[in-house]
Design an enzyme around this catalytic site. Sequence first.
Site, PDB file in Angstrom:
ATOM      1  N   LYS A   1     -10.062  13.059   7.731  1.00 43.62           N
ATOM      2  CA  LYS A   1      -9.979  12.703   9.098  1.00 43.62           C
ATOM      3  C   LYS A   1      -9.833  13.879  10.121  1.00 43.62           C
ATOM      4  O   LYS A   1      -9.509  14.961   9.523  1.00 43.62           O
ATOM      5  CB  LYS A   1      -8.345  12.201   9.009  1.00 43.62           C
ATOM      6  CG  LYS A   1      -8.300  10.587   8.369  1.00 43.62           C
ATOM      7  CD  LYS A   1      -6.658  10.233   8.541  1.00 43.62           C
ATOM      8  CE  LYS A   1      -6.776   8.966   7.745  1.00 43.62           C
ATOM      9  NZ  LYS A   1      -7.569   7.758   8.648  1.00 43.62           N
TER      10      LYS A   1
ATOM     11  N   ASP B   1     -12.161   7.115   3.297  1.00 42.74           N
ATOM     12  CA  ASP B   1     -11.038   6.944   4.051  1.00 42.74           C
ATOM     13  C   ASP B   1     -10.690   5.355   4.204  1.00 42.74           C
ATOM     14  O   ASP B   1      -9.556   4.987   4.563  1.00 42.74           O
ATOM     15  CB  ASP B   1     -11.472   7.386   5.499  1.00 42.74           C
ATOM     16  CG  ASP B   1     -10.095   7.679   6.529  1.00 42.74           C
ATOM     17  OD1 ASP B   1      -8.904   7.655   5.711  1.00 42.74           O
ATOM     18  OD2 ASP B   1     -10.178   7.901   7.500  1.00 42.74           O
TER      19      ASP B   1
ATOM     20  N   ASP C   1       1.518   6.223   5.440  1.00 45.65           N
ATOM     21  CA  ASP C   1       0.553   5.405   4.989  1.00 45.65           C
ATOM     22  C   ASP C   1       1.252   4.734   3.690  1.00 45.65           C
ATOM     23  O   ASP C   1       0.398   3.851   2.965  1.00 45.65           O
ATOM     24  CB  ASP C   1      -0.722   6.216   4.820  1.00 45.65           C
ATOM     25  CG  ASP C   1      -1.727   5.332   4.773  1.00 45.65           C
ATOM     26  OD1 ASP C   1      -1.743   4.183   5.589  1.00 45.65           O
ATOM     27  OD2 ASP C   1      -2.949   5.683   4.324  1.00 45.65           O
TER      28      ASP C   1
ATOM     29  N   ARG D   1      -7.682  -0.228   0.905  1.00 45.08           N
ATOM     30  CA  ARG D   1      -8.216  -1.564   0.352  1.00 45.08           C
ATOM     31  C   ARG D   1      -8.648  -1.288  -1.173  1.00 45.08           C
ATOM     32  O   ARG D   1      -8.559  -2.242  -1.886  1.00 45.08           O
ATOM     33  CB  ARG D   1      -9.395  -2.307   0.974  1.00 45.08           C
ATOM     34  CG  ARG D   1     -10.774  -1.170   1.235  1.00 45.08           C
ATOM     35  CD  ARG D   1     -11.505  -1.447   2.338  1.00 45.08           C
ATOM     36  NE  ARG D   1     -10.988  -0.893   3.644  1.00 45.08           N
ATOM     37  CZ  ARG D   1     -11.630  -1.189   4.832  1.00 45.08           C
ATOM     38  NH1 ARG D   1     -12.891  -1.794   4.855  1.00 45.08           N
ATOM     39  NH2 ARG D   1     -11.248  -0.637   5.930  1.00 45.08           N
TER      40      ARG D   1
ATOM     41  N   GLU E   1      -9.378   3.668   1.885  1.00 44.10           N
ATOM     42  CA  GLU E   1      -9.089   3.789   0.416  1.00 44.10           C
ATOM     43  C   GLU E   1      -7.889   2.806   0.248  1.00 44.10           C
ATOM     44  O   GLU E   1      -7.697   2.242  -0.895  1.00 44.10           O
ATOM     45  CB  GLU E   1      -8.247   5.298   0.202  1.00 44.10           C
ATOM     46  CG  GLU E   1      -6.876   5.386   0.773  1.00 44.10           C
ATOM     47  CD  GLU E   1      -6.564   5.343   2.429  1.00 44.10           C
ATOM     48  OE1 GLU E   1      -7.766   5.190   3.005  1.00 44.10           O
ATOM     49  OE2 GLU E   1      -5.451   5.047   2.572  1.00 44.10           O
TER      50      GLU E   1
ATOM     51  N   LYS F   1       1.104  -0.978   0.008  1.00 45.27           N
ATOM     52  CA  LYS F   1      -0.061   0.050  -0.099  1.00 45.27           C
ATOM     53  C   LYS F   1       0.773   1.262  -0.137  1.00 45.27           C
ATOM     54  O   LYS F   1       1.722   1.262   0.799  1.00 45.27           O
ATOM     55  CB  LYS F   1      -0.901  -0.018   1.323  1.00 45.27           C
ATOM     56  CG  LYS F   1      -1.725   1.240   1.427  1.00 45.27           C
ATOM     57  CD  LYS F   1      -2.551   1.349   2.751  1.00 45.27           C
ATOM     58  CE  LYS F   1      -2.955   2.737   2.762  1.00 45.27           C
ATOM     59  NZ  LYS F   1      -4.084   2.693   3.875  1.00 45.27           N
TER      60      LYS F   1
HETATM   61  N1  BES Z   1      -4.597   4.645   6.900  1.00 41.75           N
HETATM   62  C1  BES Z   1      -5.635   4.354   7.568  1.00 41.75           C
HETATM   63  C2  BES Z   1      -5.460   3.409   8.628  1.00 41.75           C
HETATM   64  C3  BES Z   1      -4.629   3.784   9.915  1.00 41.75           C
HETATM   65  C4  BES Z   1      -4.794   4.204  10.811  1.00 41.75           C
HETATM   66  C5  BES Z   1      -3.109   3.645   9.766  1.00 41.75           C
HETATM   67  C6  BES Z   1      -4.058   4.526  11.992  1.00 41.75           C
HETATM   68  C7  BES Z   1      -2.068   3.888  10.546  1.00 41.75           C
HETATM   69  C8  BES Z   1      -2.666   4.218  11.903  1.00 41.75           C
HETATM   70  C9  BES Z   1      -6.615   3.887   6.673  1.00 41.75           C
HETATM   71  O1  BES Z   1      -6.692   4.306   5.386  1.00 41.75           O
HETATM   72  C10 BES Z   1      -7.933   4.407   7.324  1.00 41.75           C
HETATM   73  O2  BES Z   1      -8.297   5.429   7.439  1.00 41.75           O
HETATM   74  N2  BES Z   1      -8.815   3.320   7.645  1.00 41.75           N
HETATM   75  C11 BES Z   1      -9.919   3.767   8.219  1.00 41.75           C
HETATM   76  C12 BES Z   1     -10.993   2.460   7.707  1.00 41.75           C
HETATM   77  C13 BES Z   1     -12.444   2.799   8.098  1.00 41.75           C
HETATM   78  C14 BES Z   1     -12.853   4.190   7.417  1.00 41.75           C
HETATM   79  C15 BES Z   1     -13.300   1.655   7.786  1.00 41.75           C
HETATM   80  C16 BES Z   1      -9.883   3.504   9.781  1.00 41.75           C
HETATM   81  O3  BES Z   1      -9.085   2.754  10.149  1.00 41.75           O
HETATM   82  O4  BES Z   1     -10.261   4.364  10.322  1.00 41.75           O
HETATM   83 ZN    ZN Z   2      -4.850   4.912   4.557  1.00 44.17          ZN
HETATM   84 MN    MN Z   3      -7.598   6.038   5.165  1.00 44.19          MN
END
Ligand code: BES
Ligand code: ZN
Ligand code: MN
Length: 499
Positions: free
Chosen positions: A282, A352, A293, A356, A354, A270
Site C-alpha cells: 500500500k 492486498d 483491519d 477474502r 487478503e 476478518k
Molecule cells: N483492508 C483493505 C480494505 C480497506 C481499505 C479497509 C480502506 C479500510 C479502509 C483490504 O484488504 C484491501 O486492501 N482491499 C483492496 C482490494 C483490491 C486490491 C482489490 C482495496 O480495496 O484496495
Molecule cells: Zn485488508
Molecule cells: Mn489489503
Amino acid sequence: MRFEIWSKAIATLDVDCLVVGVFEEGQLTGEARDLDSACGGRLRKLLARGDFQGKAAETLLIADLPGIGATRVLLAGLGPRKSFGRKIWRKAWTSAVVALSKTAVKSVALALTRPDAKELDDYYFGRAVAEIARAALYRINDLKSGKKPRSAPLERVLAGPVEKSAAAAVNRGLTHGAAIADACKVHRDLANLPGNVCTPTFLAQEARVLAKRHRSLRVRVLDEPAIRREKMGCLLAVAQGSAQPPRFIVIEHAGSGKSRSAPPVVLVGKGVTFDTGGVSLKPPPAMDEMKFDMSGAAAVIAALTLAAALDLPLRVIGLVAAVENMPDGNAVKPGDIATSASGQTVEILNTDAEGRLILCDALHYARRLRPAAVVDVATLTGACVIALGHHHSAAMGNDQALVAELVEAGVRADDRAWPLPVTEEYAEQLKSNFADFANVAGRDGGAITAAAFLGKFTQGMKWAHLDVAGTAFLGGAQKGSTGRPTPLLADFLIRRAGL
Ligand code: BES
Ligand code: ZN
Ligand code: MN
C-alpha cells in the site's frame, strides 16, 4: 454506571443533576415547565435573557435553583421543534453526558422530551439512554505516558419519565443498552491497539481472557500446525510473509435450554492485525489506519461477549481468522496459486486483497457447524468506502431475507447498513487462466466482486457479508475505532434470541 427509571415529580428527585430539554424557539418542554413552576419561573427568566438558544447539542449548567431537589440543572438544546426526532434526541443526550463528564455530578435524571414512540419506543428508549451514556464516556485506551485524566464520576442515571406500564420495557432496554455499550468497548479497545501489540497471538489470548469472564463462552484456538491440518491454504498464503504466526479462533456461546442443540448463528470476523498490502504494498499515506483491519474480528469477539452477558437463549459461534499481511522474502507473490480449504484453487493476483483469502477458509470451516445463518464482518474493500462513504456499512449475501434482517437491525440500532446486489455476473469477473478463479476482478464494483468471491465458498449456507471498511473507524483528528457494526450485530442476535 447503574441505570434506573423515574416516574413523577421531577422537582423532588434527589439527584445531583436534572437534564432538561429546551427547543430552539425558547419553548420549555413538558418537564421543563414543571421544573420552572417549582422554582418560581427562573428558567423562563433565564431564557428570556437570551443566555441559551436551545440549538441541538448546546448545553448550559445551572446551579442551586430554589424549590427543587436536584442541586443542578443541565439545559440541553433540542433544536427547532419541527425537526425534532430520534436523531436530535440522541445528539442532545450525548452532549449532555459529555458536559456532565466534566463536572462532579454523580447522579443524573434524564428529563429530555422523548421522541415520538414510533421513532423510539419504550424498549429502544431505555436502550439508547444506557448505550449513549456509556459510549459518550468512552476513552481511548491510549499509550500516552502522562498522567491519565480522571474518569467521569457519573455513577447513576435515571431515565424518564416512565409510566408504570412502560417500566418493564424501559428497564429491559436499559439492561440491553448497557450490555451493548460494554460490547462496543471491548470492540473499540481491541481495534484501537497498535499492530505491534494486537497481533494474531494477542487477539487469541484476549479472546481467552474475555471468555474467562463469561461462563457460557468456550474458546478454541488453532495454531499454525492446526491451521495447516485444516488445509487452509489461502489463509496460510497471507500469513506466510509475516513473522507473526496466524491464529484461527473459535468462540462458542452455548445458549440455554432448547437453543443448545439448535443450529447456531455463526459470525465470521476478518482479523488482519495489520495490512501493509503485502508485496502489492500500500502507499504510505494513512497506512497506519490498517491496524483497524481487524475490526471485523473485534466485532465478532464483542458480539460473543454480549451474547454471554445477556445470557441469550441462542447458540452463537464466532470464527476469527487472525493474520498479519506483510511483505518479506517468504511472502506470497502476485501470480502465486493457493489451494483453499474447500479444495478450490485461487490465483492471488493482488496480495492486498487478503481479507477474502482468510475469510474464504473461515467460511468453509463454518460449513461443518451446520449454521442457521452465517454472517461475516470485514473491513474488506476500499471500493465499499467509495460506494457508500462512512455512513452505511454494505450488506450483501446469498439470502435476501438474511440481508434484510441485518439492514433492519442496523436501522433499529442506529448503526445502518445498505444492500448492494451480488448477482451472478459479478463472479464472472474473477476468471483466471491458471486457477479456479482469481482473488481480484478489477476496480469496478470492487465491494461486490469481493463478496462474489466469498460467495464461491458459501453455497448451500444462508450467508450474509457486512463490508465495514467505511464505518468501522474514523480517520483524521477523530482517528479511532467506532465500534461499528457491533450495535447492529447486537440487535440481530437479541432479535434472533426472541428477547
Ligand atoms: N483492508 C483493505 C480494505 C480497506 C481499505 C479497509 C480502506 C479500510 C479502509 C483490504 O484488504 C484491501 O486492501 N482491499 C483492496 C482490494 C483490491 C486490491 C482489490 C482495496 O480495496 O484496495
Ligand atoms: Zn485488508
Ligand atoms: Mn489489503
